[in-house]
Design a protein around this motif. Structure first.
Motif, mmCIF file in Angstrom:
data_model
loop_
_atom_site.group_PDB
_atom_site.id
_atom_site.type_symbol
_atom_site.label_atom_id
_atom_site.label_comp_id
_atom_site.label_asym_id
_atom_site.label_seq_id
_atom_site.Cartn_x
_atom_site.Cartn_y
_atom_site.Cartn_z
ATOM 1 N N ILE A 91 0.852 -1.185 0.000
ATOM 2 C CA ILE A 91 0.000 0.000 0.000
ATOM 3 C C ILE A 91 0.892 1.241 0.000
ATOM 4 C CG2 ILE A 91 -1.531 1.337 1.512
ATOM 5 C CD1 ILE A 91 -3.129 -0.985 2.050
ATOM 6 N N LEU A 99 -6.328 6.098 4.694
ATOM 7 C CA LEU A 99 -7.086 5.025 5.353
ATOM 8 C C LEU A 99 -7.295 5.373 6.823
ATOM 9 C CD1 LEU A 99 -8.211 2.054 5.389
ATOM 10 C CD2 LEU A 99 -5.915 1.338 6.008
ATOM 11 N N ILE A 103 -10.938 5.894 8.565
ATOM 12 C CA ILE A 103 -11.468 5.116 9.688
ATOM 13 C C ILE A 103 -11.893 6.080 10.792
ATOM 14 C CG2 ILE A 103 -11.025 3.282 11.357
ATOM 15 C CD1 ILE A 103 -8.940 2.157 9.504
ATOM 16 N N ILE B 3 -12.976 -0.346 6.140
ATOM 17 C CA ILE B 3 -12.143 -1.541 6.258
ATOM 18 C C ILE B 3 -12.567 -2.576 5.220
ATOM 19 C CG2 ILE B 3 -11.478 -3.421 7.818
ATOM 20 C CD1 ILE B 3 -11.973 -1.379 10.118
ATOM 21 N N LYS B 6 -11.047 -1.531 2.022
ATOM 22 C CA LYS B 6 -9.600 -1.742 2.097
ATOM 23 C C LYS B 6 -9.264 -3.215 1.903
ATOM 24 C CE LYS B 6 -6.586 -3.239 4.965
ATOM 25 N NZ LYS B 6 -6.707 -4.156 6.016
ATOM 26 N N ARG B 9 -9.740 -4.187 -1.737
ATOM 27 C CA ARG B 9 -8.666 -3.652 -2.582
ATOM 28 C C ARG B 9 -7.386 -4.447 -2.390
ATOM 29 N NH1 ARG B 9 -8.039 2.681 -2.336
ATOM 30 N NH2 ARG B 9 -6.308 2.086 -3.674
ATOM 31 N N GLN B 10 -7.113 -4.809 -1.138
ATOM 32 C CA GLN B 10 -5.903 -5.576 -0.868
ATOM 33 C C GLN B 10 -5.961 -6.963 -1.488
ATOM 34 O OE1 GLN B 10 -5.176 -5.118 3.450
ATOM 35 N NE2 GLN B 10 -3.063 -5.531 2.871
#
Lengths: 292, 221
Positions: A91, A99, A103, B3, B6, B9-10
Motif C-alpha cells: 500500500i 485510510l 477510519i 475496512i 480496504k 482492494r488488498q
C-alpha cells in the motif's frame, strides 16, 4: 483535570509480569515523559490504556471515560504512534494516511500534506519499501493528522535522524502549545529532560517515581568531581565512580559537611559539585532497587 | 465500510489470479467437451462402471456423455478444489494477517470497534467468494455458448449454488479458526480444505461414511 488516570492498573500475561499496581495521573496540557528501560512495562501500560489488551485488575480513565467501556470514543481523540511502525504491505504511503483518516471519519488531508512536507516524506512510495525512519514518519503523520487532544507516543524517535528528531519535537511543541497533551514514552532521557514538564519512572512493572522533571533531577544526590586524587575519600557511600586521569567523579548523597571534611584532608586542587543529569538519576533509581 | 473496501482492494490481485486460473481451467475443459463427446458415448459406460473409482469422483451418478454430466465431473472438481482452497485461504488469512504482519496495533488503535472490524472483514471474504463464483459461472455460460451446447439450467444453478454454499461454509470455518491461532494459518486453511475434499471422496465411495459438512459438495454430484 486528569486526562489519564490509572488506579492500581495491573496486567499479567499469564504468569509473566506486565505492570503491577500502576497509579498514574497526567493532567490536561502536560508534556509528560514516561521513562523506563526495555521490558519495564512502558508499552504494556500504553497498550492497556488504548484498549489493545485488557487489564488483569485495576482501572484506568482517559478524558474521564472508562478505557474499556468507552474505548471507541476515547480513541477518536487520541493520536497513537506505536514503537514499531508496521503497515499493510503493498500500500502506498498516501493510502495508509488516508485510510487512517477515513477510519476516523475525518478529513485531514491538508494537515497530512503539511506534516508530510515538514517531515520530507514521499507520499507516493509503497510502505513496505520504506526504511524504519521513513515508516516512523508515516506513523507520525497518522498519529497527528487529525489534531488529537492526546498524543501517545511510544519510543517515537528511534530510527529518526537527528534533524528529523528536532523537526518532530518542534511539531510536538506546537501541538502542545496548541493545547494538546503529550504522553511521551522513551528510554532516551535527554529528550525527556529537554521536552517534558513531568515524568514517571517505571521499573519492573512498578512506578518508582512520578514528579516534575525538575524535581526528579533535584534528588539529594550530587555529581562530585575531585581533581588531584584517584580514590574516593573516606567511607561515605559513593556510586557510579569514574576515575579519569588525576580526577575522580562520583554520585554522592550524604551530608555536604561530611564530604567537605573528608575532602579537606586530601591533596585536591579543584572540585566541582553539580546536579546529576537525568541519566544518572535514572541509573540511581535502577541501581538502588527503586527506594528513595 | 472503510475496512471492507480496504480488504477488497488488498485482496483484488490475488482474487483476480484465482478467478482467472479457475475460470481458465474450466474454459479449457468445456472447450474440450465437443472433442470428447463423440468418444465419450462409447466409454461413458466404462467410466460409470469402475466401481469405487467412479463413485469417488461422482461418475456413477453423472454421465460423461452429456455436457451437464461432463461439467459436473470435470469442472465440478476444478471448482471444488480451487474454490475450496481460495475460500479457505481467504477466510483464514484475513484476521491472522493482522497479527502476523503486526498491523493490528495500527488498526485497533483507531476509533472502531472490534465487532465492526470483524464484520467488515468477514463480509469482504464472503464478497470475494461470491464474485469468484459469479465470474466462474459467467465464463462457463459463455464457453458453453461458444461450443453450441446448453446447460440444463436447473441443475446448473443448483450445482453452482451448492459450490457457493460449500465455499462460504469453508471460509467461515477458517475465519473462526483464524481468530484463535497465531501462526501456521495458511497450512491449517489448506489442510482443512484438502481434508474436506478427501472426506468428500470417501463419502462418495462408502455409503456408511456421512459427514454433515460435505452435504454441499455431495448435492452437486
Amino acid at each position: 483535570m486528569s486526562i489519564i488516570e490509572t488506579k492500581k492498573l495491573t496486567k499479567y500475561y499469564g504468569k509473566s509480569r506486565g505492570i503491577i499496581n500502576l497509579d498514574l495521573s497526567v493532567s490536561e496540557g502536560e508534556f509528560f515523559g514516561f521513562i523506563g528501560p526495555n521490558g519495564a512495562g512502558k508499552s504494556t501500560t500504553i497498550r492497556t490504556l488504548l484498549g489493545l489488551i485488557y487489564p488483569t485488575s485495576g482501572e484506568a480513565r482517559i478524558f474521564g471515560k472508562d478505557i474499556i467501556r468507552d474505548k471507541a470514543e476515547i480513541l477518536s481523540d487520541i493520536g497513537y504512534m506505536p514503537s514499531e511502525a508496521t503497515f499493510y504491505n503493498g500500500i502506498k504511503v498516501k493510502e495508509i494516511i488516508s485510510l487512517s483518516a477515513k477510519i476516523r471519519k475525518a478529513d485531514c488531508s491538508a494537515e497530512a500534506d503539511r506534516l508530510c512536507e515538514r517531515l520530507a516524506l514521499d507520499k507516493e512510495k509503497r510502505v513496505d519499501e520504506l526504511s524504519l525512519g521513513n515508516r516512523k514518519k508515516v506513523s507520525i503523520v497518522c498519529a497527528l493528522q487529525h489534531k488529537p487532544r492526546l498524543c501517545i507516543l511510544d519510543e517515537p524517535t528511534s530510527g529518526l535522524d537527528p534533524l528529523m528528531q528536532k523537526e518532530f519535537f518542534d511539531i510536538l511543541k506546537e501541538r502542545h502549545s496548541g493545547g494538546a497533551t503529550i504522553f511521551l514514552s522513551s528510554h532516551v532521557l535527554s529528550e525527556i529532560q529537554k521536552n517534558c514538564s513531568r515524568a514517571a519512572i517505571i521499573k519492573d512493572g512498578r512506578l518508582i517515581a512520578l514528579d516534575s522533571v525538575e524535581n526528579l533531577s533535584k534528588t539529594s544526590a550530587k555529581r562530585v568531581t575531585l581533581h588531584g586524587v584517584t580514590e574516593i575519600p573516606g567511607s561515605f557511600s559513593a556510586r557510579s565512580v569514574e576515575i579519569n586521569g588525576d580526577s575522580v567523579s562520583f554520585l554522592y548523597s550524604g551530608g555536604i559537611k561530611n564530604l567537605l571534611n573528608s575532602a579537606s584532608a586530601l591533596p585536591i586542587y579543584d572540585m566541582t559539585i553539580t546536579e546529576p543529569t537525568l541519566d544518572e538519576i535514572f541509573m540511581h533509581y535502577y541501581e538502588k532497587g527503586g527506594e528513595n | 465500510m472503510t475496512i471492507y473496501i480496504k480488504e477488497l482492494r488488498q485482496a483484488f490481485k490475488s482474487l483476480c489470479i484465482w478467478k482467472a486460473s479457475i475460470a481458465f481451467m474450466m474454459l479449457v475443459c468445456i472447450l474440450l467437451f465437443p472433442e470428447m463427446k463423440g468418444e465419450m458415448d462409447s466409454v461413458s459406460d466404462m467410466f460409470a462402471n469402475m466401481g469405487g473409482f467412479s463413485a469417488a469422483f461422482g461418475m456413477d451418478k453423472l454421465s460423461f456423455g452429456e455436457l451437464m454430466g461432463f461439467y459436473g465431473i470435470e469442472c465440478g472438481n476444478i471448482l471444488g478444489i480451487g474454490g475450496g482452497f481460495f475460500a479457505a485461504l481467504a477466510g483464514i488469512s484475513v484476521l491472522a494477517n493482522e497479527e502476523k504482519e503486526r498491523t493490528a496495533e495500527f488498526l485497533l488503535t483507531h476509533p472502531v470497534s472490534r465487532f465492526s472490524v470483524i464484520t467488515q472483514k468477514l463480509l469482504s471474504v464472503l464478497t470475494q467468494i461470491i464474485v469468484l463464483n459469479l465470474v466462474v459461472v459467467g465464463v462457463s455460460l459463455i464457453s458453453a455458448a461458444a461450443i453450441g451446447e446448453n446447460f440444463e439450467m436447473k441443475e446448473f444453478i443448483l450445482m453452482h449454488f451448492a459450490f457457493l454454499l460449500m465455499q462460504l461454509e469453508i471460509s467461515c470455518i477458517c475465519f473462526g479458526i483464524s481468530a484463535f491461532i497465531k501462526r501456521g494459518s495458511i497450512g491449517i486453511g489448506l489442510g482443512l480444505a484438502l481434508a474436506l475434499y478427501f472426506m468428500n471422496i470417501v463419502c462418495n465411495i462408502s455409503e456408511q461414511a456421512e459427514f454433515p459438512a460435505l452435504y454441499a459438495a455431495s448435492i452437486a454430484r
